[in-house]
Design an enzyme around this catalytic site. Structure first.
Site, PDB file in Angstrom:
ATOM      1  N   CYS A   1      -7.504  59.255   7.702  1.00  0.00           N
ATOM      2  CA  CYS A   1      -7.192  59.406   6.273  1.00  0.00           C
ATOM      3  C   CYS A   1      -5.924  58.634   5.908  1.00  0.00           C
ATOM      4  O   CYS A   1      -4.811  59.025   6.293  1.00  0.00           O
ATOM      5  CB  CYS A   1      -7.048  60.894   5.947  1.00  0.00           C
ATOM      6  SG  CYS A   1      -6.352  61.244   4.323  1.00  0.00           S
TER       7      CYS A   1
ATOM      8  N   CYS B   1      -3.316  60.542   3.903  1.00  0.00           N
ATOM      9  CA  CYS B   1      -2.639  61.529   4.753  1.00  0.00           C
ATOM     10  C   CYS B   1      -1.404  60.919   5.414  1.00  0.00           C
ATOM     11  O   CYS B   1      -0.375  61.578   5.589  1.00  0.00           O
ATOM     12  CB  CYS B   1      -3.579  62.054   5.826  1.00  0.00           C
ATOM     13  SG  CYS B   1      -5.007  62.962   5.198  1.00  0.00           S
TER      14      CYS B   1
END
Length: 282
Positions: free
Chosen positions: A39, A42
């Site tokens: 991600c 993230c």
């Protein structure tokens, strides 16, 4: 991800979630970062959260949970997109957001949820003010302002503590220079009392025999305040207002209103003398 050396940031799993997040949140807020290695957002949000967890101004634990390896907790808390951040307090989700917010927004999220040390100290001082432990509140607020000189609520609180102890001149300085923003209205309500006490800090003027009776009455009320006789002072201020509503451009009324603000609306003196003031004015 690189190894984390921050004691306030931990890795959690499905197996440890109950103990490390739910149970721990009864002692201190726990912020859970639901993330995954693939991600991209993230990787942007993670360092921001870790930096805040390391900041001594915030008291919380950051718990990072890899949703790829630990799907149960993610399913349980209905994580549908990552990064997802959920704040746990007393075993429940207290607040949350999804996506890589900029640092300013993340700080705003944290500050709404987690009081910093200055705010914790101020709440203790506010409790002392509410119970009229004026000198104890003064001591705590001076310490707080030494560390956080721009804490406006603390400046206002210290002014209240000083006024309650008849230190009008220092209170006037605080109210005139250090209070800004949304607290300015409260500061302006207290300023007339601070100016009044400061003018009379040495008691009655030496030439009192040459002063007109209304001025003597007004000065005497200040003298009574300095001696702690608030009720008699309010009586004296009322007598001045009854004689001349516009004396000193209405300052006696403003002084009375400031005293009501200092005493609080629930104080019997406030309740009784507010009615007397209304009758004298109208």
């Amino acid at each position: 991800m690189p190894e984390n050396t921050n004691a306030n940031s931990i890795e959690v799993t499905d197996a440890t979630f109950e103990m490390e997040v739910i149970q721990r949140s009864y002692q201190t807020p726990v912020i859970v970062d639901f993330w995954a290695p693939w991600c991209g957002p993230c990787r942007l949000l993670g360092p921001i959260l870790e930096s805040l967890a390391a900041d001594p101004r915030y008291d919380f634990v950051l718990a990072k949970l890899n949703v790829d390896d630990n799907p149960s907790a993610a399913m349980r808390y209905q994580v549908q997109g990552i990064p997802a951040v959920k704040a746990f307090v007393d075993g429940q989700v207290a607040s949350e957001f999804v996506g890589a917010l900029p640092e300013a927004k993340v700080r705003e999220f944290m500050e709404k949820l987690i009081p910093n040390q200055a705010d914790i100290a101020y709440r203790e001082a506010a409790s002392l003010l509410a119970t009229r432990h004026w000198s104890d509140a003064e001591e705590l607020l001076r310490e707080l302002l030494f560390e956080h000189p721009h804490h406006e609520a603390a400046s206002l609180g210290l002014a209240r503590a000083l006024l309650a102890q008849n230190s009008g001149c220092e209170a006037q300085q605080l109210l005139s220079r250090d209070i800004k923003g949304p607290l300015i209205i409260q500061a302006e309500r207290l300023l007339p009392l601070a100016r009044y006490l400061c003018r009379h800090v040495s008691g009655l003027p030496a030439d009192e025999n040459d002063a007109p009776p209304i001025e003597l009455q007004y000065n005497q009320a200040a003298h009574l305040l300095q001696r702690g006789n608030i009720e008699a002072a309010l009586d004296g201020l009322l007598d001045v207002i009854r004689e001349d509503k516009r004396y000193r451009k209405g300052e006696p009324k403003e002084v009375m209103l400031a005293l009501f603000d200092l005493l609080g609306e629930d104080d019997p003196l406030t309740e009784g003398y507010r009615r007397e003031l209304a009758a004298a004015l109208f």
